[in-house]
Enzyme design. Structure first.
Site, PDB file in Angstrom:
ATOM      1  N   SER A   1      33.957  72.241  11.063  1.00 48.55           N
ATOM      2  CA  SER A   1      33.654  70.810  11.054  1.00 48.55           C
ATOM      3  C   SER A   1      32.763  70.531   9.858  1.00 48.55           C
ATOM      4  CB  SER A   1      32.920  70.426  12.344  1.00 48.55           C
ATOM      5  OG  SER A   1      32.310  69.152  12.237  1.00 48.55           O
TER       6      SER A   1
ATOM      7  N   TYR B   1      25.364  71.951  18.021  1.00 50.33           N
ATOM      8  CA  TYR B   1      26.744  71.779  17.559  1.00 50.33           C
ATOM      9  C   TYR B   1      26.852  72.144  16.083  1.00 50.33           C
ATOM     10  CZ  TYR B   1      31.230  69.809  16.310  1.00 50.33           C
ATOM     11  OH  TYR B   1      32.508  69.666  15.825  1.00 50.33           O
TER      12      TYR B   1
END
Length: 250
Positions: free
Chosen positions: A138, A151
């Site tokens: 990501s 995250y």
């Protein structure tokens, strides 16, 4: 003989879109996820094009993961492409106020699950002296942001795993590609906001985000290149985005 791809998190979003584009390009599939009904529905649709094998398990559980991979029919053990797509974000808040269960689930799915799957499948690729691993990272793995400590850390780990895998596996003819999407309109935000659709929808308002098919096409591009070409890393933004938290909204 068709190539065989193993896709985690195939019941929705990027995993499902990748399974669709692979099937339409004559790649046999092992589709994995936790939602049996959705996997069976997808398998029923794609069986028109290719051979499809369904595995229903949670990548966060090593024994469950191992049992399922060990159960593969002989034909499906000859895996050419591994797409490590399963994972997600659980919660979006200040680290001090975050829930331990959310932190553990984020690490277990994004990092440990990817490692479990890879550890079990890579030996097959090494014995065949070929393979291509796609790891879904990501932009959060490249650019940390507030309220996303764990995250971001988990996706930074995926970035490092991809680099180290490439160093270790290149002698065996195995390619490793790291894909780092920006804002993609999937169930990602719905999971992050624990089912709050209003909050999830607001993430994608007033600009055109990426959709799952955009990333799936990029994954297929990477695995469809000639044998001597390896895409090491690909960052994909919608045109309205320029950084992890910088999105131009109308």
């Amino acid at each position: 003989m068709n190539r065989i791809a193993f896709i985690t998190g195939a019941s929705s979003g990027i995993g499902r879109a990748t399974a669709n584009i692979f099937a339409k390009n004559n790649i046999d599939l092992i589709i994995c996820g936790r939602r049996r009904e959705k996997l069976d529905e997808l398998a029923s649709t794609l069986s028109e094009y290719v051979k499809v094998h369904v595995l229903c398990f949670d990548v966060q559980n090593f024994e469950e993961t191992k049992d399922n991979i060990d159960s593969l029919p002989e034909y499906f053990k000859n895996i050419d492409v591994l797409v490590n797509n399963a994972g997600g974000a659980h919660g979006l808040c200040n680290f001090i106020n975050s829930e331990i269960a959310d932190l553990e689930s984020t690490i277990d799915s994004n990092v440990k699950g990817l490692l479990y799957i890879s550890k079990l499948i890579i030996p097959h690729m090494i014995s065949n002296n070929k393979g291509h691993i796609i790891n879904l990272s990501s932009i959060a793995g490249k650019q940390a942001y507030q309220n996303g400590i764990v995250y971001c850390a988990s996706k930074a780990a995926v970035e490092s795993i991809s680099k180290s895998m490439r160093l270790e596996l290149v002698p065996f003819g195995i390619k490793v590609t790291n894909i780092a999407p920006g804002a993609v309109n999937t169930e990602f935000s719905l999971t992050r906001f624990k089912g709050d659709k209003k909050c999830a929808d607001a993430v994608y308002e007033n600009y055109q985000p990426l959709v799952a098919e955009d990333i799936a096409k990029s994954i297929f591009y990477c695995i469809d290149l000639p044998k001597h070409v390896q895409i090491a890393d690909m960052t994909i933004f919608p045109s309205a985005q320029s950084a992890a938290t910088t999105i131009y909204k109308n």
